[in-house]
Design a protein around this motif. Sequence first.
Motif, mmCIF file in Angstrom:
data_model
loop_
_atom_site.group_PDB
_atom_site.id
_atom_site.type_symbol
_atom_site.label_atom_id
_atom_site.label_comp_id
_atom_site.label_asym_id
_atom_site.label_seq_id
_atom_site.Cartn_x
_atom_site.Cartn_y
_atom_site.Cartn_z
ATOM 1 N N GLY A 1 0.803 -1.220 0.000
ATOM 2 C CA GLY A 1 0.000 0.000 0.000
ATOM 3 C C GLY A 1 0.834 1.267 0.000
ATOM 4 O O GLY A 1 0.395 2.310 -0.521
ATOM 5 N N TYR B 1 0.227 3.950 -2.847
ATOM 6 C CA TYR B 1 -0.169 5.314 -2.480
ATOM 7 C C TYR B 1 0.799 6.341 -3.052
ATOM 8 O O TYR B 1 0.382 7.431 -3.476
ATOM 9 C CB TYR B 1 -0.234 5.445 -0.960
ATOM 10 C CG TYR B 1 -0.601 6.844 -0.514
ATOM 11 C CD1 TYR B 1 -1.908 7.306 -0.629
ATOM 12 C CD2 TYR B 1 0.367 7.700 -0.002
ATOM 13 C CE1 TYR B 1 -2.244 8.595 -0.235
ATOM 14 C CE2 TYR B 1 0.048 8.986 0.395
ATOM 15 C CZ TYR B 1 -1.266 9.432 0.276
ATOM 16 O OH TYR B 1 -1.585 10.714 0.655
ATOM 17 N N GLY C 1 -3.821 2.930 -3.542
ATOM 18 C CA GLY C 1 -3.807 2.242 -2.267
ATOM 19 C C GLY C 1 -3.672 3.200 -1.097
ATOM 20 O O GLY C 1 -3.605 4.418 -1.269
ATOM 21 N N THR D 1 -0.872 -0.487 4.384
ATOM 22 C CA THR D 1 -1.817 -1.574 4.136
ATOM 23 C C THR D 1 -1.200 -2.534 3.119
ATOM 24 O O THR D 1 -0.255 -2.197 2.416
ATOM 25 C CB THR D 1 -3.161 -1.055 3.587
ATOM 26 O OG1 THR D 1 -2.941 -0.406 2.327
ATOM 27 C CG2 THR D 1 -3.811 -0.082 4.560
#
Length: 272
Positions: free
Chosen positions: A149, A153, A189, A193
Amino acid sequence: MIHLKSHREIDRLRKCAEFVSRVLAEVAREVEPDVTTAHLNAVAERYFRKHDAEPAFKGYRMGGLDPFPAALCVSVNDVVVHGIPGQYRLREGDLVAVDCGVRLDGYFGDSAYTFAVGSISPEKARLCQVTREALYDGIAQAVHGRRIGDVSYAVQSRCEADGFGVVRDLVGHGIGRRLHEDPEVPNVGRPDTGRKLKSGVTLCIEPMINLGTYNVTTSSDGWTVRTADGSPSAHYEHMIAVRGDTPEILTTFEFIEDVMNVPHTTTYDTYG
Protein backbone atom coordinates in the motif's frame (compact mmCIF):
# COMPACT_ATOMS: atom_id res chain seq x y z
CA MET A 1 2.56 -17.09 -1.82
CA ILE A 2 5.53 -14.74 -2.17
CA HIS A 3 8.85 -16.37 -2.99
CA LEU A 4 11.88 -14.54 -1.57
CA LYS A 5 14.73 -14.66 -4.09
CA SER A 6 18.29 -15.62 -3.22
CA HIS A 7 21.26 -13.54 -4.37
CA ARG A 8 21.83 -16.10 -7.13
CA GLU A 9 18.25 -15.82 -8.32
CA ILE A 10 18.42 -12.03 -8.32
CA ASP A 11 21.59 -12.25 -10.40
CA ARG A 12 19.64 -14.28 -12.98
CA LEU A 13 16.75 -11.84 -12.88
CA ARG A 14 19.20 -8.98 -13.39
CA LYS A 15 20.34 -10.62 -16.65
CA CYS A 16 16.73 -10.87 -17.79
CA ALA A 17 16.19 -7.25 -16.82
CA GLU A 18 19.21 -6.11 -18.81
CA PHE A 19 17.97 -8.05 -21.83
CA VAL A 20 14.55 -6.38 -21.94
CA SER A 21 16.21 -3.02 -21.35
CA ARG A 22 18.39 -3.57 -24.42
CA VAL A 23 15.40 -4.67 -26.51
CA LEU A 24 13.62 -1.43 -25.66
CA ALA A 25 16.74 0.50 -26.68
CA GLU A 26 16.73 -1.28 -30.06
CA VAL A 27 13.09 -0.29 -30.49
CA ALA A 28 13.92 3.30 -29.51
CA ARG A 29 16.12 3.58 -32.62
CA GLU A 30 13.08 2.96 -34.82
CA VAL A 31 10.42 5.17 -33.20
CA GLU A 32 9.60 7.89 -35.72
CA PRO A 33 6.70 9.01 -37.89
CA ASP A 34 5.48 6.59 -40.60
CA VAL A 35 6.96 3.50 -38.93
CA THR A 36 4.41 0.74 -38.32
CA THR A 37 3.93 -0.84 -34.93
CA ALA A 38 4.51 -4.19 -36.67
CA HIS A 39 7.98 -2.96 -37.65
CA LEU A 40 8.80 -2.19 -34.01
CA ASN A 41 7.79 -5.72 -33.11
CA ALA A 42 9.90 -7.16 -35.96
CA VAL A 43 12.95 -5.30 -34.61
CA ALA A 44 12.38 -6.91 -31.21
CA GLU A 45 11.79 -10.36 -32.70
CA ARG A 46 15.11 -10.18 -34.58
CA TYR A 47 16.91 -9.26 -31.37
CA PHE A 48 15.34 -12.21 -29.55
CA ARG A 49 16.36 -14.62 -32.32
CA LYS A 50 19.89 -13.23 -32.49
CA HIS A 51 20.37 -13.90 -28.80
CA ASP A 52 18.45 -17.19 -28.69
CA ALA A 53 16.02 -15.82 -26.13
CA GLU A 54 12.30 -16.47 -25.72
CA PRO A 55 9.77 -13.60 -25.93
CA ALA A 56 7.67 -13.94 -22.79
CA PHE A 57 4.59 -12.31 -24.28
CA LYS A 58 4.39 -14.22 -27.56
CA GLY A 59 1.99 -17.10 -27.08
CA TYR A 60 0.99 -15.87 -23.60
CA ARG A 61 -2.49 -17.07 -22.66
CA MET A 62 -5.00 -15.24 -20.51
CA GLY A 63 -8.33 -16.86 -19.78
CA GLY A 64 -10.00 -18.14 -22.92
CA LEU A 65 -8.38 -15.60 -25.23
CA ASP A 66 -6.30 -16.49 -28.26
CA PRO A 67 -2.57 -16.47 -27.40
CA PHE A 68 -0.93 -13.05 -27.62
CA PRO A 69 0.60 -12.94 -31.12
CA ALA A 70 3.68 -10.73 -30.72
CA ALA A 71 6.91 -10.22 -28.78
CA LEU A 72 5.94 -6.67 -27.81
CA CYS A 73 2.84 -4.94 -26.57
CA VAL A 74 2.74 -1.66 -28.54
CA SER A 75 0.13 0.74 -27.20
CA VAL A 76 -0.50 4.03 -29.04
CA ASN A 77 -2.23 7.11 -27.58
CA ASP A 78 -5.49 5.96 -25.92
CA VAL A 79 -4.33 2.32 -25.71
CA VAL A 80 -3.24 1.79 -22.12
CA VAL A 81 -1.65 -1.67 -22.45
CA HIS A 82 -1.63 -4.88 -24.49
CA GLY A 83 -1.74 -3.19 -27.88
CA ILE A 84 -1.24 -5.76 -30.67
CA PRO A 85 1.37 -4.63 -33.24
CA GLY A 86 -0.02 -4.17 -36.72
CA GLN A 87 -0.14 -1.83 -39.71
CA TYR A 88 -0.81 1.39 -37.82
CA ARG A 89 1.79 3.99 -38.84
CA LEU A 90 3.11 6.24 -36.10
CA ARG A 91 2.31 9.92 -36.50
CA GLU A 92 3.97 13.08 -35.26
CA GLY A 93 2.66 13.79 -31.77
CA ASP A 94 1.75 10.18 -30.88
CA LEU A 95 2.60 8.52 -27.60
CA VAL A 96 3.65 4.88 -27.98
CA ALA A 97 4.13 2.68 -24.93
CA VAL A 98 6.24 -0.42 -25.57
CA ASP A 99 6.15 -3.30 -23.11
CA CYS A 100 8.65 -6.17 -23.42
CA GLY A 101 9.08 -9.46 -21.59
CA VAL A 102 11.70 -12.23 -21.86
CA ARG A 103 12.19 -15.74 -20.53
CA LEU A 104 15.89 -16.50 -20.16
CA ASP A 105 17.38 -19.54 -18.42
CA GLY A 106 14.13 -20.18 -16.57
CA TYR A 107 13.59 -16.64 -15.28
CA PHE A 108 11.61 -13.66 -16.57
CA GLY A 109 12.25 -10.01 -17.28
CA ASP A 110 9.66 -7.29 -17.94
CA SER A 111 9.88 -3.54 -18.61
CA ALA A 112 7.96 -0.79 -20.39
CA TYR A 113 8.67 2.71 -21.68
CA THR A 114 6.52 5.40 -23.30
CA PHE A 115 8.06 7.12 -26.33
CA ALA A 116 7.15 10.44 -27.86
CA VAL A 117 6.89 10.36 -31.64
CA GLY A 118 8.47 13.62 -32.73
CA SER A 119 7.07 16.70 -30.95
CA ILE A 120 4.19 16.07 -28.57
CA SER A 121 1.73 18.43 -26.90
CA PRO A 122 2.59 19.98 -23.51
CA GLU A 123 -0.23 17.92 -21.96
CA LYS A 124 1.22 14.64 -23.21
CA ALA A 125 4.72 15.68 -22.16
CA ARG A 126 3.47 16.44 -18.65
CA LEU A 127 1.63 13.11 -18.52
CA CYS A 128 4.84 11.25 -19.35
CA GLN A 129 6.89 13.27 -16.88
CA VAL A 130 4.51 12.73 -13.98
CA THR A 131 3.99 9.02 -14.76
CA ARG A 132 7.72 8.48 -14.76
CA GLU A 133 8.18 10.47 -11.55
CA ALA A 134 5.42 8.39 -9.95
CA LEU A 135 7.27 5.21 -10.92
CA TYR A 136 10.32 6.30 -8.96
CA ASP A 137 8.19 7.56 -6.08
CA GLY A 138 6.70 4.09 -5.86
CA ILE A 139 10.10 2.42 -6.13
CA ALA A 140 11.40 4.52 -3.23
CA GLN A 141 8.79 2.88 -0.98
CA ALA A 142 9.77 -0.68 -1.95
CA VAL A 143 12.04 -1.36 1.01
CA HIS A 144 12.14 -4.00 3.73
CA GLY A 145 9.36 -3.46 6.26
CA ARG A 146 7.14 -1.24 4.11
CA ARG A 147 3.90 -2.50 2.60
CA ILE A 148 2.46 -2.75 -0.91
CA GLY A 149 0.00 0.00 0.00
CA ASP A 150 2.91 2.39 0.56
CA VAL A 151 4.11 1.78 -3.00
CA SER A 152 0.60 2.13 -4.40
CA TYR A 153 -0.17 5.31 -2.48
CA ALA A 154 3.07 6.96 -3.63
CA VAL A 155 2.12 6.38 -7.28
CA GLN A 156 -1.50 7.42 -6.83
CA SER A 157 -0.85 10.59 -4.86
CA ARG A 158 1.80 11.83 -7.30
CA CYS A 159 -0.43 11.40 -10.34
CA GLU A 160 -3.69 12.57 -8.84
CA ALA A 161 -1.99 15.74 -7.64
CA ASP A 162 -1.80 16.71 -11.33
CA GLY A 163 -5.35 15.60 -12.04
CA PHE A 164 -4.45 12.45 -13.97
CA GLY A 165 -6.47 9.23 -13.91
CA VAL A 166 -4.74 6.30 -12.20
CA VAL A 167 -5.93 3.03 -13.76
CA ARG A 168 -7.54 0.72 -11.20
CA ASP A 169 -8.20 -2.33 -13.37
CA LEU A 170 -4.55 -3.18 -14.08
CA VAL A 171 -1.69 -3.79 -11.66
CA GLY A 172 2.01 -4.47 -11.34
CA HIS A 173 3.18 -7.84 -10.08
CA GLY A 174 5.86 -10.03 -8.64
CA ILE A 175 8.28 -11.67 -11.06
CA GLY A 176 10.71 -14.58 -11.00
CA ARG A 177 10.33 -18.06 -12.46
CA ARG A 178 6.91 -16.92 -13.64
CA LEU A 179 6.10 -13.71 -15.47
CA HIS A 180 3.32 -12.83 -13.05
CA GLU A 181 3.84 -13.83 -9.43
CA ASP A 182 2.45 -12.67 -6.11
CA PRO A 183 2.10 -10.03 -4.90
CA GLU A 184 -0.04 -7.79 -7.09
CA VAL A 185 1.11 -4.17 -7.03
CA PRO A 186 -1.83 -1.80 -7.61
CA ASN A 187 -1.25 1.85 -8.47
CA VAL A 188 -3.85 2.99 -5.95
CA GLY A 189 -3.81 2.24 -2.27
CA ARG A 190 -3.50 3.41 1.31
CA PRO A 191 -0.28 3.70 3.34
CA ASP A 192 0.57 0.91 5.77
CA THR A 193 -1.82 -1.57 4.14
CA GLY A 194 -1.29 -4.68 2.06
CA ARG A 195 1.43 -7.33 2.06
CA LYS A 196 4.60 -6.51 3.97
CA LEU A 197 7.74 -6.30 1.86
CA LYS A 198 10.86 -8.25 2.76
CA SER A 199 14.38 -8.37 1.36
CA GLY A 200 14.39 -10.73 -1.61
CA VAL A 201 10.97 -9.75 -2.96
CA THR A 202 11.15 -8.94 -6.68
CA LEU A 203 8.47 -6.74 -8.24
CA CYS A 204 7.42 -5.04 -11.43
CA ILE A 205 6.11 -1.59 -10.56
CA GLU A 206 4.25 -0.10 -13.51
CA PRO A 207 2.13 3.04 -13.33
CA MET A 208 -0.52 3.17 -16.09
CA ILE A 209 -1.77 6.73 -16.05
CA ASN A 210 -4.37 8.51 -18.19
CA LEU A 211 -4.70 12.15 -19.13
CA GLY A 212 -8.45 11.87 -18.40
CA THR A 213 -10.56 9.30 -16.60
CA TYR A 214 -9.07 6.29 -14.88
CA ASN A 215 -11.77 4.07 -16.40
CA VAL A 216 -10.77 1.69 -19.20
CA THR A 217 -12.46 -0.59 -21.73
CA THR A 218 -11.28 -3.74 -23.50
CA SER A 219 -11.54 -4.04 -27.27
CA SER A 220 -13.21 -6.93 -29.07
CA ASP A 221 -9.84 -8.71 -29.53
CA GLY A 222 -9.87 -9.31 -25.77
CA TRP A 223 -6.38 -7.86 -25.30
CA THR A 224 -6.31 -4.18 -26.19
CA VAL A 225 -7.15 -1.98 -23.18
CA ARG A 226 -8.14 1.63 -23.95
CA THR A 227 -9.05 4.68 -21.93
CA ALA A 228 -12.83 4.96 -21.65
CA ASP A 229 -12.84 8.60 -22.77
CA GLY A 230 -10.25 8.32 -25.56
CA SER A 231 -7.64 10.32 -23.68
CA PRO A 232 -3.90 9.49 -24.03
CA SER A 233 -2.20 7.13 -21.59
CA ALA A 234 1.39 6.60 -20.43
CA HIS A 235 3.05 3.48 -19.05
CA TYR A 236 6.48 2.98 -17.50
CA GLU A 237 7.71 -0.19 -15.78
CA HIS A 238 10.79 -1.21 -13.84
CA MET A 239 11.76 -4.53 -12.27
CA ILE A 240 13.10 -4.05 -8.75
CA ALA A 241 14.45 -6.11 -5.89
CA VAL A 242 13.71 -5.20 -2.28
CA ARG A 243 17.09 -4.84 -0.56
CA GLY A 244 16.98 -3.63 3.03
CA ASP A 245 16.48 0.13 3.08
CA THR A 246 17.43 0.73 -0.58
CA PRO A 247 15.53 -0.83 -3.51
CA GLU A 248 17.61 -2.10 -6.42
CA ILE A 249 16.32 -1.27 -9.88
CA LEU A 250 17.12 -4.29 -12.04
CA THR A 251 16.00 -2.84 -15.38
CA THR A 252 17.36 0.43 -16.73
CA PHE A 253 16.23 3.22 -19.02
CA GLU A 254 19.83 4.30 -19.59
CA PHE A 255 20.18 2.28 -22.80
CA ILE A 256 17.09 4.03 -24.17
CA GLU A 257 18.36 7.43 -23.06
CA ASP A 258 21.69 6.78 -24.78
CA VAL A 259 19.89 6.07 -28.05
CA MET A 260 17.69 9.14 -27.63
CA ASN A 261 20.69 11.27 -26.60
CA VAL A 262 19.03 12.57 -23.44
CA PRO A 263 20.57 12.86 -19.95
CA HIS A 264 20.26 9.92 -17.59
CA THR A 265 17.77 10.76 -14.88
CA THR A 266 18.38 7.86 -12.47
CA THR A 267 21.16 5.44 -11.66
CA TYR A 268 21.03 1.84 -12.87
CA ASP A 269 21.60 0.00 -9.62
CA THR A 270 19.70 2.00 -7.03
CA TYR A 271 17.00 4.57 -6.69
CA GLY A 272 18.70 7.98 -6.68
